[in-house]
Design a protein around this motif. Structure first.
Motif, PDB file in Angstrom:
ATOM      1  N   MET A  34     -49.074  -0.229 -69.740  1.00  0.00           N
ATOM      2  CA  MET A  34     -49.958  -1.075 -68.985  1.00  0.00           C
ATOM      3  C   MET A  34     -50.889  -1.838 -69.930  1.00  0.00           C
ATOM      4  O   MET A  34     -51.124  -3.033 -69.737  1.00  0.00           O
ATOM      5  CB  MET A  34     -50.764  -0.217 -68.002  1.00  0.00           C
ATOM      6  N   ALA A  35     -51.416  -1.136 -70.924  1.00  0.00           N
ATOM      7  CA  ALA A  35     -52.307  -1.789 -71.884  1.00  0.00           C
ATOM      8  C   ALA A  35     -51.564  -2.869 -72.675  1.00  0.00           C
ATOM      9  O   ALA A  35     -52.107  -3.952 -72.916  1.00  0.00           O
ATOM     10  CB  ALA A  35     -52.916  -0.758 -72.827  1.00  0.00           C
ATOM     11  N   ALA A  36     -50.329  -2.581 -73.054  1.00  0.00           N
ATOM     12  CA  ALA A  36     -49.556  -3.537 -73.854  1.00  0.00           C
ATOM     13  C   ALA A  36     -49.257  -4.808 -73.059  1.00  0.00           C
ATOM     14  O   ALA A  36     -49.419  -5.925 -73.566  1.00  0.00           O
ATOM     15  CB  ALA A  36     -48.268  -2.895 -74.347  1.00  0.00           C
ATOM     16  N   VAL A  37     -48.829  -4.657 -71.808  1.00  0.00           N
ATOM     17  CA  VAL A  37     -48.519  -5.829 -70.985  1.00  0.00           C
ATOM     18  C   VAL A  37     -49.797  -6.594 -70.670  1.00  0.00           C
ATOM     19  O   VAL A  37     -49.823  -7.831 -70.698  1.00  0.00           O
ATOM     20  CB  VAL A  37     -47.786  -5.415 -69.684  1.00  0.00           C
ATOM     21  N   GLN A  57     -50.599  -8.697 -73.589  1.00  0.00           N
ATOM     22  CA  GLN A  57     -49.717  -9.859 -73.670  1.00  0.00           C
ATOM     23  C   GLN A  57     -50.166 -10.959 -72.716  1.00  0.00           C
ATOM     24  O   GLN A  57     -50.197 -12.134 -73.076  1.00  0.00           O
ATOM     25  CB  GLN A  57     -48.275  -9.462 -73.350  1.00  0.00           C
ATOM     26  N   ILE A  58     -50.534 -10.570 -71.491  1.00  0.00           N
ATOM     27  CA  ILE A  58     -51.004 -11.550 -70.508  1.00  0.00           C
ATOM     28  C   ILE A  58     -52.293 -12.199 -71.000  1.00  0.00           C
ATOM     29  O   ILE A  58     -52.472 -13.413 -70.902  1.00  0.00           O
ATOM     30  CB  ILE A  58     -51.191 -10.884 -69.124  1.00  0.00           C
ATOM     31  N   GLY A  59     -53.197 -11.381 -71.534  1.00  0.00           N
ATOM     32  CA  GLY A  59     -54.453 -11.906 -72.060  1.00  0.00           C
ATOM     33  C   GLY A  59     -54.243 -12.875 -73.206  1.00  0.00           C
ATOM     34  O   GLY A  59     -54.905 -13.923 -73.283  1.00  0.00           O
ATOM     35  N   LEU A  60     -53.324 -12.551 -74.094  1.00  0.00           N
ATOM     36  CA  LEU A  60     -53.039 -13.456 -75.214  1.00  0.00           C
ATOM     37  C   LEU A  60     -52.417 -14.760 -74.728  1.00  0.00           C
ATOM     38  O   LEU A  60     -52.691 -15.828 -75.268  1.00  0.00           O
ATOM     39  CB  LEU A  60     -52.145 -12.773 -76.248  1.00  0.00           C
TER      40      LEU A  60
END
Length: 139
Positions: free
Chosen positions: A1-4, A7-10
């Motif tokens: 969840m943190a990784a995705v 990615q969305i934030g970036l």
């Protein structure tokens, strides 16, 4: 969840000509505001691990781009806090609104009792991580 989530934030940051630290700053400002403890630039600098000079540059850039604004603290008029500007809220709503719709749809079939339990579980995990971060001497 943190990784995705990252990615969305970036992707959001790239799409809106923000640097990764700019996006991190926006997240910290939003979370602090939601939790009822708005941040000063100094507090944000500590959370991001940046110098006062770097924070001044970041804040000025974010104000100029319309993402955040300064506001006098109602409790202490000498203190200046950072808040989302209306333009920043519009940009965030436009980008993250569809994610909110998708998330509500994904959770729609869960009974309220399950969602309340999940809320308590995530709250406990967040508190545990914050305490561990504090023990590590983190920001």
């Amino acid at each position: 969840m943190a990784a995705v989530s990252e990615q969305i934030g970036l992707f959001f940051a790239t799409q809106h000509d923000l640097r990764p630290n700019d996006f991190r700053a926006l997240v910290h400002i939003m979370v602090a505001d939601v939790e009822g403890r708005p941040l000063t630039a100094g507090e944000l600098a500590r959370l991001l691990g940046t110098s006062a000079a770097a924070m001044t540059y970041l804040v000025e850039r974010m104000i100029e781009s319309g993402h955040i604004r300064r506001e006098s603290d109602a409790a202490d008029r000498r203190k200046v806090i950072l808040r989302y500007a209306e333009h920043g809220m519009e940009v965030a709503r436009g980008f993250f609104g569809p994610l909110g719709v998708r998330t509500r749809g994904a959770l729609a079939d869960f009974p309220d009792a399950d969602l309340e339990t999940a809320h308590r579980v995530f709250g406990a995990l967040i508190e545990s991580m914050r305490l561990h971060n504090d023990d590590l001497g983190g920001n």
